[in-house]
Enzyme design. Structure first.
Site, PDB file in Angstrom:
ATOM      1  N   CYS A 156      17.289 -19.939 -28.735  1.00  0.00           N
ATOM      2  CA  CYS A 156      18.664 -19.924 -28.217  1.00  0.00           C
ATOM      3  C   CYS A 156      19.680 -19.762 -29.355  1.00  0.00           C
ATOM      4  O   CYS A 156      19.812 -18.674 -29.895  1.00  0.00           O
ATOM      5  CB  CYS A 156      18.943 -21.161 -27.369  1.00  0.00           C
ATOM      6  SG  CYS A 156      20.411 -20.968 -26.335  1.00  0.00           S
ATOM      7  N   HIS A 215      14.432 -20.654 -23.488  1.00  0.00           N
ATOM      8  CA  HIS A 215      14.040 -21.994 -23.919  1.00  0.00           C
ATOM      9  C   HIS A 215      12.585 -22.295 -23.566  1.00  0.00           C
ATOM     10  O   HIS A 215      12.301 -23.019 -22.611  1.00  0.00           O
ATOM     11  CB  HIS A 215      14.959 -23.040 -23.297  1.00  0.00           C
ATOM     12  CG  HIS A 215      16.292 -23.155 -23.966  1.00  0.00           C
ATOM     13  ND1 HIS A 215      16.535 -24.023 -25.008  1.00  0.00           N
ATOM     14  CD2 HIS A 215      17.453 -22.489 -23.742  1.00  0.00           C
ATOM     15  CE1 HIS A 215      17.793 -23.894 -25.405  1.00  0.00           C
ATOM     16  NE2 HIS A 215      18.369 -22.971 -24.651  1.00  0.00           N
ATOM     17  N   GLU A 250      10.631 -24.322 -24.928  1.00  0.00           N
ATOM     18  CA  GLU A 250      10.296 -25.746 -25.074  1.00  0.00           C
ATOM     19  C   GLU A 250      10.346 -26.494 -23.744  1.00  0.00           C
ATOM     20  O   GLU A 250       9.728 -27.556 -23.593  1.00  0.00           O
ATOM     21  CB  GLU A 250      11.211 -26.421 -26.111  1.00  0.00           C
ATOM     22  CG  GLU A 250      12.603 -26.765 -25.637  1.00  0.00           C
ATOM     23  CD  GLU A 250      13.585 -25.611 -25.684  1.00  0.00           C
ATOM     24  OE1 GLU A 250      14.800 -25.844 -25.486  1.00  0.00           O
ATOM     25  OE2 GLU A 250      13.149 -24.457 -25.917  1.00  0.00           O
TER      26      GLU A 250
END
Length: 235
Positions: A108, A213, A215
């Site tokens: 990001c 993202h 994660e």
């Protein structure tokens, strides 16, 4: 076998002078077999150089907008809160990492700062400055694990080598984006409205950054899991 230590750039809450990080960054690295180490924000070049020696790879995380002065622009009204102190720390860290040729992953804000540090520019605000073919939702209102749009992955790129697929569905939480790609970087993925969604640096052990993202997706999405595993393996 040595467990790689991954330096993680911190988030800074200016209101209470707190350094912190979203837990999923740490969990994704642990899941992939690495040990995350949160880096200091207020550190001089000597201290950061010591951290670069200790860590085997580095994750540039999400966070606030980048100061437009860093890519030669005046600030427009739609630009949100910036943190020049974090910008400065990350740029010093970045150049130290490049001197050591260590693996880098950006997420990001991470993709944006890596592009800027190498001479690229950004859209300070996508709705205000970018008109693509489809005008996709790049700042979704749905939950973190919801997928909001697809990206087309460039064959021959590091990302394609890792994922072995031409398309990927991703989540999306950003209002800034890549405008001009830095001269040394190549696009690894684009959205259907034409925004660069991933980039890489050739002739580097591992240099990859994505706008989405992963994660938040690694527990349920094979592509996100593979991305962290490839990064940690390179470290």
């Amino acid at each position: 076998m040595k467990i790689p230590v991954i330096g993680v750039t911190p988030h800074y809450e200016t209101d209470n002078n707190k350094i912190c990080i979203a837990s999923m960054y740490m969990e994704a690295i642990l899941h992939a077999g690495g040990v995350p180490l949160l880096l200091p924000l207020k550190a001089d070049k000597e201290a950061l150089a010591a951290a670069v020696k200790v860590c085997d790879g580095f994750l540039f995380t999400g966070g606030p907008d980048i100061d437009p002065f860093r890519f030669g622009e005046e600030t427009i009204p739609e630009c949100e809160v910036v943190n020049p102190e974090r910008d400065e720390m990350e740029e010093i860290l970045f150049h130290l990492i490049m001197e050591e040729n260590k693996p880098v992953l950006g997420i990001c804000r991470g993709i944006q700062v890596l592009n800027v540090f190498l001479g690229g520019t950004l859209y300070q605000d996508i709705p205000a400055q970018f008109q693509g073919k489809l005008n996709l939702c790049h700042s979704q209102k749905s939950g973190r694990t919801v997928l909001s749009h697809s990206v087309a992955i460039q064959k021959g790129s590091l990302l394609h080598d890792i994922l072995k697929t031409d398309t990927l569905m991703v989540n999306s939480f950003h209002h800034q984006g890549i405008k001009e790609l830095a001269p040394s970087l190549k696009a690894a993925a684009e959205s259907k409205d034409g925004l660069v969604e991933a980039l890489y640096l050739e002739e580097h052990p591992f240099f990859l950054a994505v706008q989405w993202h992963p994660e938040h997706l690694f527990r349920t999405n094979e592509g996100a899991e593979k991305l962290f595993e490839a990064f940690v393996k390179a470290c």
